[in-house]
Design a protein around this motif. Structure first.
Motif, PDB file in Angstrom:
ATOM      1  N   ASN A   1      37.335  55.377  43.452  1.00  0.00           N
ATOM      2  CA  ASN A   1      38.721  54.956  43.455  1.00  0.00           C
ATOM      3  C   ASN A   1      39.102  54.392  42.095  1.00  0.00           C
ATOM      4  O   ASN A   1      38.350  53.653  41.476  1.00  0.00           O
ATOM      5  CB  ASN A   1      38.970  53.910  44.540  1.00  0.00           C
ATOM      6  N   ARG A   2      40.286  54.710  41.667  1.00  0.00           N
ATOM      7  CA  ARG A   2      40.783  54.288  40.357  1.00  0.00           C
ATOM      8  C   ARG A   2      41.012  52.773  40.317  1.00  0.00           C
ATOM      9  O   ARG A   2      41.350  52.150  41.320  1.00  0.00           O
ATOM     10  CB  ARG A   2      42.094  55.013  40.090  1.00  0.00           C
ATOM     11  N   THR A   3      40.833  52.211  39.130  1.00  0.00           N
ATOM     12  CA  THR A   3      41.145  50.800  38.890  1.00  0.00           C
ATOM     13  C   THR A   3      42.161  50.716  37.759  1.00  0.00           C
ATOM     14  O   THR A   3      42.448  51.709  37.089  1.00  0.00           O
ATOM     15  CB  THR A   3      39.889  49.995  38.490  1.00  0.00           C
ATOM     16  N   GLY A   4      42.688  49.521  37.546  1.00  0.00           N
ATOM     17  CA  GLY A   4      43.575  49.294  36.414  1.00  0.00           C
ATOM     18  C   GLY A   4      45.044  49.415  36.779  1.00  0.00           C
ATOM     19  O   GLY A   4      45.411  49.507  37.956  1.00  0.00           O
ATOM     20  N   VAL A   5      45.870  49.421  35.731  1.00  0.00           N
ATOM     21  CA  VAL A   5      47.324  49.461  35.889  1.00  0.00           C
ATOM     22  C   VAL A   5      47.874  50.578  35.014  1.00  0.00           C
ATOM     23  O   VAL A   5      47.452  50.755  33.864  1.00  0.00           O
ATOM     24  CB  VAL A   5      47.968  48.118  35.465  1.00  0.00           C
ATOM     25  N   GLU A   6      48.803  51.348  35.563  1.00  0.00           N
ATOM     26  CA  GLU A   6      49.491  52.368  34.787  1.00  0.00           C
ATOM     27  C   GLU A   6      50.964  52.362  35.179  1.00  0.00           C
ATOM     28  O   GLU A   6      51.294  52.465  36.363  1.00  0.00           O
ATOM     29  CB  GLU A   6      48.905  53.754  35.051  1.00  0.00           C
ATOM     30  N   ARG A   7      51.841  52.223  34.184  1.00  0.00           N
ATOM     31  CA  ARG A   7      53.293  52.210  34.405  1.00  0.00           C
ATOM     32  C   ARG A   7      53.692  51.284  35.553  1.00  0.00           C
ATOM     33  O   ARG A   7      54.487  51.649  36.405  1.00  0.00           O
ATOM     34  CB  ARG A   7      53.804  53.614  34.670  1.00  0.00           C
ATOM     35  N   GLY A   8      53.085  50.104  35.595  1.00  0.00           N
ATOM     36  CA  GLY A   8      53.449  49.109  36.597  1.00  0.00           C
ATOM     37  C   GLY A   8      52.769  49.267  37.942  1.00  0.00           C
ATOM     38  O   GLY A   8      52.958  48.451  38.843  1.00  0.00           O
ATOM     39  N   THR A   9      51.976  50.324  38.130  1.00  0.00           N
ATOM     40  CA  THR A   9      51.255  50.541  39.385  1.00  0.00           C
ATOM     41  C   THR A   9      49.827  50.043  39.220  1.00  0.00           C
ATOM     42  O   THR A   9      49.128  50.462  38.298  1.00  0.00           O
ATOM     43  CB  THR A   9      51.241  52.035  39.772  1.00  0.00           C
ATOM     44  N   THR A  10      49.401  49.157  40.126  1.00  0.00           N
ATOM     45  CA  THR A  10      48.032  48.643  40.109  1.00  0.00           C
ATOM     46  C   THR A  10      47.214  49.411  41.132  1.00  0.00           C
ATOM     47  O   THR A  10      47.620  49.547  42.293  1.00  0.00           O
ATOM     48  CB  THR A  10      48.003  47.132  40.443  1.00  0.00           C
ATOM     49  N   PHE A  11      46.064  49.906  40.707  1.00  0.00           N
ATOM     50  CA  PHE A  11      45.197  50.671  41.590  1.00  0.00           C
ATOM     51  C   PHE A  11      44.156  49.758  42.219  1.00  0.00           C
ATOM     52  O   PHE A  11      43.750  48.763  41.639  1.00  0.00           O
ATOM     53  CB  PHE A  11      44.569  51.838  40.825  1.00  0.00           C
ATOM     54  N   ALA A  12      43.714  50.095  43.424  1.00  0.00           N
ATOM     55  CA  ALA A  12      42.958  49.184  44.282  1.00  0.00           C
ATOM     56  C   ALA A  12      41.464  49.092  43.995  1.00  0.00           C
ATOM     57  O   ALA A  12      40.812  48.163  44.452  1.00  0.00           O
ATOM     58  CB  ALA A  12      43.166  49.563  45.755  1.00  0.00           C
ATOM     59  N   GLY A  13      40.887  50.040  43.292  1.00  0.00           N
ATOM     60  CA  GLY A  13      39.443  49.967  43.048  1.00  0.00           C
ATOM     61  C   GLY A  13      38.651  50.066  44.339  1.00  0.00           C
ATOM     62  O   GLY A  13      38.970  50.841  45.222  1.00  0.00           O
ATOM     63  N   GLU A  14      37.595  49.282  44.440  1.00  0.00           N
ATOM     64  CA  GLU A  14      36.726  49.226  45.615  1.00  0.00           C
ATOM     65  C   GLU A  14      35.991  50.538  45.897  1.00  0.00           C
ATOM     66  O   GLU A  14      35.734  50.896  47.044  1.00  0.00           O
ATOM     67  CB  GLU A  14      37.478  48.754  46.860  1.00  0.00           C
ATOM     68  N   SER A  15      35.629  51.262  44.836  1.00  0.00           N
ATOM     69  CA  SER A  15      34.788  52.439  45.016  1.00  0.00           C
ATOM     70  C   SER A  15      33.555  52.049  45.814  1.00  0.00           C
ATOM     71  O   SER A  15      33.098  50.906  45.750  1.00  0.00           O
ATOM     72  CB  SER A  15      34.359  53.000  43.654  1.00  0.00           C
TER      73      SER A  15
END
Length: 176
Positions: A119-133
């Protein structure tokens, strides 16, 4: 998603079956059913993000399509690539995605199958990704390895496969 052999030759592709609402502006659904490939005697299936959910989030007609496909074919490993979005309050509930994914894989619970979620992490264009791979054994189910919401760790674990395939064999295998 492209599947290549150890020589870099394309063996197969998989396209996302179910689109999230923001995907519809730039993508089309895959035109095939879910796919699996044999690798050293192991059956490996693929899912991308929304594929784990019912199409259009239609829970009333939910068939657990991806998990049911994997169960029908007796899949050994389900590889899941995703860009799950962090919602308000998610940071206060670590591991929440593992519980959700376990529920979405209900037909596979108790089966000898590994679920590997990147699962993706980080922030792009104001969207935060959840991580937790994570890497999860669905026979329990039990999480064998997991990253937190902000981590971009590489997860490594050990799991006895029925076919006794080693990681080295997987890394050098011809995928057919």
């Amino acid at each position: 998603m492209c599947i290549v052999d150890q020589h870099g030759e394309l063996v197969g592709t998989y396209r996302k079956r179910f689109l999230y609402q923001t995907d519809k502006a730039w993508a089309e659904e895959g035109d095939e059913e879910f796919r699996s490939f044999e690798m050293l005697g192991l059956k490996v299936a693929f899912g991308i993000c929304m594929d784990i959910n019912p199409k259009e989030f239609d829970y009333a007609n939910d068939t657990f399509a991806l998990a049911s496909f994997c169960k029908k074919l007796n899949v050994d490993i389900l590889l899941f690539s995703t860009n799950w979005i962090m919602n308000d309050g998610d940071e206060d509930n670590p591991g929440h995605l593992h519980g959700y994914w376990t529920w979405r894989l209900k037909p596979l619970i108790g089966k000898r199958c590994l679920f590997v979620a990147a699962n993706r992490t980080g922030v792009e264009r104001g969207t935060t990704f959840a991580g937790e791979s994570c890497i999860m054994s669905l026979s329990g189910p039990v999480v064998l390895a997991a990253a937190d919401a902000r981590s971009d760790d590489v997860l490594i674990t050990s799991y006895p496969l029925l076919k006794r395939t080693t990681c080295e064999q997987l890394a050098t295998a011809d995928i057919t």
